[in-house]
Design an enzyme around this catalytic site. Structure first.
Site, PDB file in Angstrom:
ATOM      1  N   HIS A 126      27.712 -33.103   0.659  1.00  0.00           N
ATOM      2  CA  HIS A 126      26.382 -32.889   0.246  1.00  0.00           C
ATOM      3  C   HIS A 126      25.612 -32.413   1.475  1.00  0.00           C
ATOM      4  O   HIS A 126      25.889 -33.206   2.570  1.00  0.00           O
ATOM      5  CB  HIS A 126      26.012 -34.360  -0.322  1.00  0.00           C
ATOM      6  CG  HIS A 126      24.666 -34.214  -1.036  1.00  0.00           C
ATOM      7  ND1 HIS A 126      23.302 -34.423  -0.276  1.00  0.00           N
ATOM      8  CD2 HIS A 126      24.105 -34.146  -2.337  1.00  0.00           C
ATOM      9  CE1 HIS A 126      22.379 -34.492  -1.076  1.00  0.00           C
ATOM     10  NE2 HIS A 126      22.718 -34.292  -2.352  1.00  0.00           N
ATOM     11  N   ASP A 203      30.699 -41.189   2.942  1.00  0.00           N
ATOM     12  CA  ASP A 203      29.459 -40.926   2.025  1.00  0.00           C
ATOM     13  C   ASP A 203      29.884 -41.582   0.760  1.00  0.00           C
ATOM     14  O   ASP A 203      30.691 -40.619  -0.048  1.00  0.00           O
ATOM     15  CB  ASP A 203      28.997 -39.434   1.942  1.00  0.00           C
ATOM     16  CG  ASP A 203      27.881 -39.183   0.802  1.00  0.00           C
ATOM     17  OD1 ASP A 203      27.446 -40.131   0.399  1.00  0.00           O
ATOM     18  OD2 ASP A 203      27.685 -38.019   1.032  1.00  0.00           O
ATOM     19  N   GLN A 206      28.473 -41.045  -4.493  1.00  0.00           N
ATOM     20  CA  GLN A 206      29.104 -40.907  -5.881  1.00  0.00           C
ATOM     21  C   GLN A 206      30.360 -41.999  -6.321  1.00  0.00           C
ATOM     22  O   GLN A 206      30.368 -42.314  -7.436  1.00  0.00           O
ATOM     23  CB  GLN A 206      29.910 -39.521  -6.111  1.00  0.00           C
ATOM     24  CG  GLN A 206      28.925 -38.350  -6.013  1.00  0.00           C
ATOM     25  CD  GLN A 206      27.740 -38.601  -7.021  1.00  0.00           C
ATOM     26  OE1 GLN A 206      27.839 -38.856  -8.135  1.00  0.00           O
ATOM     27  NE2 GLN A 206      26.665 -38.146  -6.620  1.00  0.00           N
ATOM     28  N   LYS A 229      21.649 -44.172  -8.023  1.00  0.00           N
ATOM     29  CA  LYS A 229      22.839 -44.016  -8.447  1.00  0.00           C
ATOM     30  C   LYS A 229      23.559 -45.122  -8.878  1.00  0.00           C
ATOM     31  O   LYS A 229      24.589 -44.821  -9.794  1.00  0.00           O
ATOM     32  CB  LYS A 229      23.926 -42.910  -7.547  1.00  0.00           C
ATOM     33  CG  LYS A 229      23.038 -41.659  -7.268  1.00  0.00           C
ATOM     34  CD  LYS A 229      24.032 -40.792  -6.216  1.00  0.00           C
ATOM     35  CE  LYS A 229      23.071 -39.896  -5.385  1.00  0.00           C
ATOM     36  NZ  LYS A 229      22.470 -38.759  -6.217  1.00  0.00           N
ATOM     37  N   CYS A 370      22.745 -29.388  -3.785  1.00  0.00           N
ATOM     38  CA  CYS A 370      22.568 -29.722  -2.450  1.00  0.00           C
ATOM     39  C   CYS A 370      23.766 -29.501  -1.938  1.00  0.00           C
ATOM     40  O   CYS A 370      24.351 -30.515  -0.997  1.00  0.00           O
ATOM     41  CB  CYS A 370      22.208 -31.214  -2.223  1.00  0.00           C
ATOM     42  SG  CYS A 370      20.469 -31.371  -2.653  1.00  0.00           S
TER      43      CYS A 370
END
Length: 412
Positions: A126, A203, A206, A229, A370
């Site tokens: 991302h 990261d 998700q 999220k 993104c």
């Protein structure tokens, strides 16, 4: 400890007011969870209760409301630490989101880097895990290396050794792609980093919504994710880092709350973590909501959730496989992937497709998500993306597939 209830998707769905009483009259088939998930009643109630019964600033007040707000804020920190499997809750830094967390590391940890040092990212990232490192490279003269992805949309870990050298200082990669849905195997990355003394940032935007984690067991150094999220309010996120690393890093921002002492002659000394990185008034109510969200999420039967989402993902993949001109960007099987499916349909722009499906009550995401370098890698300007959460059900997939069939008749 009481065992989690067996997962029931309809019971889960009933806990989300926007799904049980959707605006606009149409049923809401919300399949845009990779962008933002919806809020369960438990989170809405926690935020409302805080704002109506304990709204005040934190850390420095001695009146009743301030003490209640501080207790709620620190309780949320403890809840997040528990969700992440972290024994030291002071390693939990509240930020504005994944983007803010990664920028914090890029600025603060990045101060120790310079010409000759290397950072490894990938084509799968991302922009939030690309642009801050590009900015650091410009600012500090650091070299950025980019690990390729496979045709299946996974990190090409077979090529990892060729991209890691004695000059590598940090490897910053995604835990799960917001485009291809591919889940990263962290073990080889940590092993490669340790072989040269590099640190690892993951990261988790998700992956964090997919159930509790054990960050110490992963062997990484930094982990970032966003509340919105993970069934929590907007405007709050988390950076976890090892205490010894965070304590050695200079502050990201200066201001109130992050100081030990300010003197016009002697200069300023800074607070210990986590306050060192939480300058000014933090996102208090949002953090309280995040605390409620991770407690709600931890109580789910995640083995049952995984089976449920895998079945729905399989239905989407099978449905796309039956459509002429459909192309899935990412794994076409269920192994090692999240319920995130990005695809193209020949002759139909993703934005047109999303607008058409919206008329049917189906919420999707269209564009480059993104991740423009990844779109370039696959030769597309953008894709349409369906992404799942535990509250999605067969009716959502039925509506999606019927809408795609209607779109093909409408646009071709």
């Amino acid at each position: 400890m009481r065992a989690p209830k067996t997962f029931d998707p309809e019971d889960c769905r009933s806990q989300f007011p926007i799904l049980t009483e959707p605006p606009g009259g149409l049923p809401l088939h919300y399949l845009d969870n990779a962008a933002s998930a919806q809020l369960p009643a438990a989170v809405l109630m926690a935020v409302r209760r805080h704002e109506t019964m304990a709204r005040a600033n934190v850390a420095r007040g001695v009146h009743q409301l301030a003490e209640a707000a501080t207790a709620a804020y620190e309780d949320a920190r403890s809840a997040v630490a528990d969700y992440l499997g972290v024994p030291d809750r002071e390693e939990i830094i509240f930020t504005g989101g994944t983007t803010a967390s990664i920028n914090l590391v890029a600025t603060s940890f990045g101060e120790s880097l310079g010409p000759g040092d290397e950072i490894l990212v990938s084509e799968l990232e991302h922009h939030s895990n690309l642009v801050p490192w590009q900015m650091l490279a410009t600012r500090r003269g650091v070299t950025l290396k980019v690990l390729p992805v496979t045709d299946e949309g996974r990190l090409d870990l077979e090529r990892l050794p060729a991209f890691v050298s004695k000059r590598t200082r940090l490897i910053a990669l995604t835990h799960g792609s917001n485009v291809t849905g591919a889940v990263t195997d962290i073990g080889p990355i940590v092993a490669a980093a340790r072989s040269v003394g590099a640190k690892v940032l993951i990261d988790g935007a998700q992956r964090a919504p997919q159930g509790p984690l054990d960050l110490p067991a992963l062997g990484i150094d930094f982990y970032a994710f966003s509340g919105h999220k993970l069934y929590a309010p907007n405007g709050v996120g988390v950076l976890w880092g090892r205490r010894e690393l965070l304590s050695a890093m200079p502050p990201f921002m200066g201001g109130g709350g992050m100081i030990a002492q300010v003197d016009l002659d002697m200069g300023t000394s800074f607070a210990d973590i986590p306050r060192r990185f939480e300058a000014g008034t933090p996102p208090i109510a949002q953090a309280v909501g995040l605390g409620a969200a991770v407690r709600w999420a931890k109580a789910l039967d995640w083995a049952g959730v995984a089976q449920h989402e895998a079945r729905l993902t399989g239905r989407i993949l099978d449905g796309l496989g039956a459509l002429k001109g459909a192309r899935v960007i990412g794994p076409t099987g269920l192994q090692g992937r999240l319920g995130v499916v990005s695809f193209t349909l020949d002759g139909i722009h993703p934005h047109d497709l999303c607008q058409w499906l919206d008329r049917k009550g189906v919420a999707l995401r269209g564009g480059h998500h993104c991740a423009q370098p990844l779109a370039k890698r696959f030769g597309v300007a953008g894709t349409t993306r369906a992404s799942l959460a535990p509250y999605n059900n067969d009716a959502d997939i039925d509506a999606l597939l019927a809408g795609l069939d209607d779109a093909l008749k409408r646009f071709r």
